[in-house]
Each structure stands twice: as structure tokens, then as C-alpha cells.
Design a protein around this motif. Structure first.
Motif, PDB file in Angstrom:
ATOM      1  N   PRO A  88     149.969   0.220-114.086  1.00 27.87           N
ATOM      2  CA  PRO A  88     149.028  -0.908-114.109  1.00 27.87           C
ATOM      3  C   PRO A  88     147.578  -0.440-114.032  1.00 27.87           C
ATOM      4  N   SER A  89     147.186   0.386-114.972  1.00 30.97           N
ATOM      5  CA  SER A  89     145.865   1.011-114.950  1.00 30.97           C
ATOM      6  C   SER A  89     144.747   0.055-115.337  1.00 30.97           C
ATOM      7  N   GLY A  90     145.097  -1.116-115.848  1.00 34.10           N
ATOM      8  CA  GLY A  90     144.097  -2.067-116.305  1.00 34.10           C
ATOM      9  C   GLY A  90     144.112  -2.177-117.819  1.00 34.10           C
ATOM     10  N   SER A  91     143.670  -3.315-118.319  1.00 33.98           N
ATOM     11  CA  SER A  91     143.726  -3.559-119.759  1.00 33.98           C
ATOM     12  C   SER A  91     142.968  -2.504-120.562  1.00 33.98           C
ATOM     13  N   GLY A  92     141.726  -2.242-120.183  1.00 31.84           N
ATOM     14  CA  GLY A  92     140.912  -1.282-120.919  1.00 31.84           C
ATOM     15  C   GLY A  92     141.486   0.115-120.905  1.00 31.84           C
ATOM     16  N   ALA A  93     141.937   0.539-119.730  1.00 27.16           N
ATOM     17  CA  ALA A  93     142.496   1.886-119.612  1.00 27.16           C
ATOM     18  C   ALA A  93     143.793   2.005-120.395  1.00 27.16           C
ATOM     19  N   GLY A  94     144.605   0.950-120.374  1.00 26.00           N
ATOM     20  CA  GLY A  94     145.865   0.991-121.109  1.00 26.00           C
ATOM     21  C   GLY A  94     145.652   1.095-122.605  1.00 26.00           C
ATOM     22  N   VAL A  95     144.712   0.328-123.118  1.00 25.26           N
ATOM     23  CA  VAL A  95     144.415   0.381-124.548  1.00 25.26           C
ATOM     24  C   VAL A  95     143.877   1.760-124.929  1.00 25.26           C
ATOM     25  N   SER A  96     143.018   2.317-124.083  1.00 23.74           N
ATOM     26  CA  SER A  96     142.477   3.655-124.352  1.00 23.74           C
ATOM     27  C   SER A  96     143.586   4.696-124.409  1.00 23.74           C
ATOM     28  N   THR A  97     144.529   4.605-123.476  1.00 17.76           N
ATOM     29  CA  THR A  97     145.648   5.545-123.464  1.00 17.76           C
ATOM     30  C   THR A  97     146.492   5.394-124.722  1.00 17.76           C
ATOM     31  N   PHE A  98     146.698   4.163-125.145  1.00 13.84           N
ATOM     32  CA  PHE A  98     147.458   3.902-126.375  1.00 13.84           C
ATOM     33  C   PHE A  98     146.734   4.491-127.581  1.00 13.84           C
ATOM     34  N   LEU A  99     145.438   4.298-127.674  1.00 12.27           N
ATOM     35  CA  LEU A  99     144.677   4.787-128.814  1.00 12.27           C
ATOM     36  C   LEU A  99     144.636   6.318-128.852  1.00 12.27           C
ATOM     37  N   GLN A 100     144.823   6.936-127.678  1.00  9.59           N
ATOM     38  CA  GLN A 100     144.863   8.397-127.589  1.00  9.59           C
ATOM     39  C   GLN A 100     146.284   8.943-127.689  1.00  9.59           C
ATOM     40  N   LYS A 101     147.231   8.071-128.047  1.00  8.02           N
ATOM     41  CA  LYS A 101     148.637   8.419-128.218  1.00  8.02           C
ATOM     42  C   LYS A 101     149.323   8.840-126.925  1.00  8.02           C
ATOM     43  N   GLY A 102     148.778   8.376-125.778  1.00 10.47           N
ATOM     44  CA  GLY A 102     149.385   8.707-124.493  1.00 10.47           C
ATOM     45  C   GLY A 102     150.584   7.842-124.166  1.00 10.47           C
ATOM     46  N   VAL A 103     150.654   6.650-124.756  1.00 11.53           N
ATOM     47  CA  VAL A 103     151.793   5.746-124.590  1.00 11.53           C
ATOM     48  C   VAL A 103     152.089   5.107-125.942  1.00 11.53           C
ATOM     49  N   SER A 104     153.318   4.658-126.119  1.00 10.44           N
ATOM     50  CA  SER A 104     153.689   4.020-127.378  1.00 10.44           C
ATOM     51  C   SER A 104     153.465   2.521-127.352  1.00 10.44           C
ATOM     52  N   LEU A 105     153.260   1.958-126.146  1.00 11.79           N
ATOM     53  CA  LEU A 105     152.983   0.535-125.978  1.00 11.79           C
ATOM     54  C   LEU A 105     151.924   0.360-124.889  1.00 11.79           C
ATOM     55  N   ALA A 106     151.093  -0.649-125.038  1.00 17.66           N
ATOM     56  CA  ALA A 106     150.085  -0.946-124.024  1.00 17.66           C
ATOM     57  C   ALA A 106     150.096  -2.439-123.736  1.00 17.66           C
ATOM     58  N   ALA A 107     149.524  -2.821-122.592  1.00 17.24           N
ATOM     59  CA  ALA A 107     149.419  -4.231-122.214  1.00 17.24           C
ATOM     60  C   ALA A 107     147.961  -4.556-121.934  1.00 17.24           C
ATOM     61  N   SER A 108     147.513  -5.715-122.390  1.00 13.63           N
ATOM     62  CA  SER A 108     146.110  -6.076-122.212  1.00 13.63           C
ATOM     63  C   SER A 108     145.939  -7.583-122.090  1.00 13.63           C
ATOM     64  N   ASP A 109     145.053  -7.993-121.176  1.00 15.53           N
ATOM     65  CA  ASP A 109     144.714  -9.398-121.028  1.00 15.53           C
ATOM     66  C   ASP A 109     143.706  -9.843-122.089  1.00 15.53           C
ATOM     67  N   VAL A 110     143.207  -8.878-122.847  1.00 19.11           N
ATOM     68  CA  VAL A 110     142.199  -9.158-123.868  1.00 19.11           C
ATOM     69  C   VAL A 110     142.697  -8.628-125.205  1.00 19.11           C
ATOM     70  N   PRO A 111     142.630  -9.414-126.279  1.00 21.06           N
ATOM     71  CA  PRO A 111     143.059  -8.920-127.594  1.00 21.06           C
ATOM     72  C   PRO A 111     142.239  -7.711-128.037  1.00 21.06           C
ATOM     73  N   LEU A 112     142.771  -6.950-128.956  1.00 17.14           N
ATOM     74  CA  LEU A 112     142.060  -5.791-129.491  1.00 17.14           C
ATOM     75  C   LEU A 112     140.758  -6.225-130.157  1.00 17.14           C
ATOM     76  N   SER A 113     139.734  -5.426-129.989  1.00 16.43           N
ATOM     77  CA  SER A 113     138.485  -5.667-130.710  1.00 16.43           C
ATOM     78  C   SER A 113     138.645  -5.121-132.127  1.00 16.43           C
ATOM     79  N   ASP A 114     137.747  -5.475-132.999  1.00 10.93           N
ATOM     80  CA  ASP A 114     137.797  -4.959-134.373  1.00 10.93           C
ATOM     81  C   ASP A 114     137.718  -3.436-134.383  1.00 10.93           C
TER      82      ASP A 114
END
Length: 413
Positions: A88-114
Motif C-alpha cells: 500500500p505504497s500510495g497511488s502515485g508510488a504504485g503507478v511509478s513502480t508499474f511504469l518502471q516494470k517493478g509490478v505487473s499491476l498497480a492500484a490508484s485512486d486517480v486515473p492515469l494522466s496522459d
């Protein structure tokens, strides 16, 4: 006047591990015995998860942590060689980890930005990532007026969105303010001459942004700024996370804060007056308490939108909804996946996991244990198409062997 209410949900328990990484197992949610699955948790159909194995970390929104515990327990019971962890690292941290290929799935309270959507092309084997709603929860305006006897569901404080906004922007100072008493004639004499202390999140939070969107949509003159993940006013005091606000509220009377409905417990929870009575307009007063069914109803009547090219499903919540039994302040949290993964096993896991999480059984488990609101049928039908399109790079080049043929549709079981 119709006043809808629901009992407080079951409490949940999880345990934090090394470096705040939470590894959730079915034993942590046991109903009886060290290895027994809590009877309130549905078990994923074995046919749907057959062959799943290996370790898969998921990271992101802390809001989804308790629900993730139930989903993990339900799927690991049916797939004993599968091991899932949720950070539960937080929405921003989870998305960052996903974008860096650290996880195959992420969870976020905010939709992806463009910009994040474009960057996801580097994390996915082909195309871009997409997000679908997986978790809904009513956000309660919880308060502590214990000595006044108002911390209960039988006679809660009821407030219009404008009055709530004026409380949180620091305009209203005391609980017996004439504006609050006018909206609560049944309990006006019980409202104490006690200072109001708004409690808000000190950390960046998708919940904060959702609350600010509610204020902006229903009382823009009192909340003119652009909704954001940080709090813009100094009135009251701050606390970190849902747990921090809950703890602060429990320790001091006169406080009011916004927290996940599942964490209200012994505090009071304000009902929202979504429509005031008007003889001239022929309108009756509509008062709605926070609850699971009330949150689901609001999302069922909110607009669904899309983004990107990979099948994202977004919810445009109707914060100004005026329907009997529809609670307007709902947190919508998403899970993010690639449409195409490099490996077959990863694609199989992502598809099976999201199919299970969004299935009626998966949503029921989370709701019974955590008090989250189940996805409405129209939303589940919309996300199914996106989820079933998940495949591996190999499968993407051979559509007749798409990953959807390898996983039973959980909604039909």
C-alpha cells in the motif's frame, strides 16, 4: 423525509511486514483456526485460476488494501501455488513502480494522466496500459460528539453540501451554529456550543481530491479552487492517512473529518441532505447516510467515460446526485494493467486476477469484510470487455489463442 442508513461494516485486520510491505495471506483473515478461510470470503472458482503459479506483487492505493486482502485470500485458496503481495505504497508510488516494470499491476485512486498513459508503452509489451474501477467506498464525514449522544445511527447530524463545505473551509466555528441547527431541528437542542475542528489529510491523497471534487461540484462558491490531492486550507488540524484522521477524531470531541466508511466504527457519520424540501417546487427533503448500497447506487447512475486506446473505463461520479438512497460522496479506485504482456504467465495472472476482483463473488467478499461498495452491474459489464482483451505478446499475434480463452468468465459461475 426518507432517511436511509446502514450498519457499520465488519472490521478487518491485516498485518504490516518488513519495510511496510504488506504480504496478505488467507490465514490473516481466518474465521476459525490458523488455516481456515473466513466464511465471509468467497473462494475463486478453481476452474478459473487453474495453472496460476509464481509470485506477483501489486502496489499502490492504500484504500484498496483491506479489499485486496479478501481478494488474495479467495484466489490463493483456489491456486495454492500462487503467491500475491500488496504494497500500500500510495497511488502515485504504485503507478511509478508499474511504469518502471517493478509490478505487473498497480492500484490508484486517480486515473492515469496522459503523460503516464504514454509512458506505459515502455512498461507494456505492446500498446499502452489501461485502468478499470475495482473498488468503491463511501467517504464519510465522521465526527465526535459523543458527550452530546450524537455518535450513533439513530439520530446523526445531517448537513447540506454547502454547510459541510463551510465547516471545512473554516467559516462555521461552533456545532450549535444557527445554520447547523436549522438543518437539524430534531436534535437542535443537543448540539453543543463546542468549537468545530476540521481534520484533513496531511499527505497527498486521492481521497482528499475526491472530497474537494464533491465540494467544488456542490458548493463552488465556497470552494472555488481546483480539486487536488493536497488540502488548501489551514483551518483545523491535519493527520496522515485514513487511520490518522480516525485516531484524531476518536481522541477529541468537536472534531470532524473525512474517512473511509469502513473506519467510522464508534464515531458519528453525518448524513447528507442532497435535496432540501421546497413546497414551491414540490420537492421533498432527501437525506442519505453513507453506506454500501447507497454508494453503489450513485455510481450506477454516474457517467462512464473512456481514455486512451487500450480500453480504460473511468467513472465521472455525479457528486450532485439527487436520488433517494444515493450517497453522493464515493471514492472510485482503479487497478492498472497492460493490455499486452511479454509473458504468457503474467498475462494469464493479470486477466484471472482482474476477472476475479471485479466478479460478483470477489466484490461480495470485499464488501462483507471491509464495507466497500460492490461495483454496479452496468460497470461490471463495461470493464469485462477490457479485462478479457488482456493477452501476451505471443497471443496477441494469434488472436484465436487469446488469453480470454484460458480463463473462465467468473461472472457466469
Amino acid at each position: 423525509m426518507k432517511h436511509s442508513s446502514e450498519p457499520h461494516p465488519h472490521r478487518w485486520k491485516v498485518y504490516a511486514g518488513h519495510a511496510a510491505l504488506v504480504v496478505l495471506s488467507m490465514a490473516m483473515l481466518a474465521g476459525c483456526g490458523d488455516n481456515a478461510l473466513n466464511p465471509l470470503i468467497e473462494k475463486a472458482p478453481e476452474a478459473a485460476v487453474s495453472g496460476l503459479h509464481g509470485e506477483y506483487p501489486i502496489a499502490g492505493a492504500s484504500s484498496q488494501l483491506p479489499a485486496a486482502a479478501t481478494w488474495i485470500a479467495g484466489i490463493e485458496t483456489s491456486a495454492p501455488d500462487l503467491h500475491i503481495s500488496y504494497d500500500p505504497s500510495g497511488s502515485g508510488a504504485g503507478v511509478s513502480t508499474f511504469l518502471q516494470k517493478g509490478v505487473s499491476l498497480a492500484a490508484s485512486d486517480v486515473p492515469l494522466s496522459d503523460e503516464q498513459r504514454t509512458r506505459s508503452q515502455q512498461a507494456c509489451a505492446l500498446g499502452e496500459a489501461f485502468e478499470v474501477p475495482t473498488y468503491l467506498s463511501a467517504i464519510a464525514f465522521a465526527y465526535n460528539l459523543k458527550s452530546a449522544g450524537l455518535n450513533n445511527t439513530s439520530n446523526p447530524v445531517k448537513l447540506t453540501p454547502v454547510t459541510i463545505t463551510r465547516i471545512f473551509n473554516g467559516t462555521l466555528k461552533f456545532w450549535d451554529d444557527a445554520e447547523i441547527k436549522a438543518e437539524n431541528p430534531e436534535i437542535a437542542t443537543k448540539l453543543p456550543h463546542l468549537s468545530i475542528t476540521p481534520v484533513w489529510r496531511s499527505d497527498k491523497s486521492g481521497t482528499t481530491e475526491t472530497v474537494e471534487k464533491f465540494f467544488h461540484a456542490t458548493a463552488s462558491s465556497e470552494w472555488p479552487g481546483t480539486p487536488q490531492e493536497t488540502w488548501p486550507f489551514d483551518a483545523g488540524q491535519s493527520a496522515k492517512g485514513n487511520a490518522g484522521i480516525s485516531s484524531t477524531l476518536q481522541q477529541a470531541e468537536g472534531t470532524i473529518g473525512y474517512i473511509d466508511f469502513s473506519q467510522v466504527n464508534e464515531l458519528g457519520a453525518a448524513s447528507i441532505i442532497t435535496q432540501q424540501a421546497s413546497a414551491e417546487k414540490g420537492e421533498k427533503e432527501i437525506v442519505v447516510a453513507p453506506g454500501t448500497a447507497a454508494a453503489t447506487k450513485t455510481i450506477a447512475h454516474s457517467r462512464l467515460t473512456t481514455a486512451g486506446e487500450a480500453g480504460s473505463v473511468l467513472v465521472d461520479t455525479d457528486f450532485a446526485i439527487r436520488r433517494e438512497g444515493a450517497y453522493p460522496l464515493v471514492l472510485v479506485s482503479y487497478q492498472i494493467a497492460c493490455q499486452t504482456y511479454e509473458k504468457d504467465d503474467t498475462a494469464h495472472f493479470a486477466l484471472a486476477w482482474l476477472d476475479w476482483v471485479t466478479s460478483p463473488a470477489g466484490q461480495k467478499s470485499a464488501s462483507q469484510i471491509t464495507g466497500s461498495a460492490p461495483l454496479p452491474t452496468n460497470v461490471r459489464k463495461k470493464v469485462t470487455k477490457s479485462i478479457q482483451a488482456i493477452s501476451s505478446l505471443k497471443q496477441a499475434s494469434a488472436p484465436h489463442t487469446a488469453a480470454s480463452t484460458r480463463t473462465t468468465d467468473l461472472r457466469r459461475l
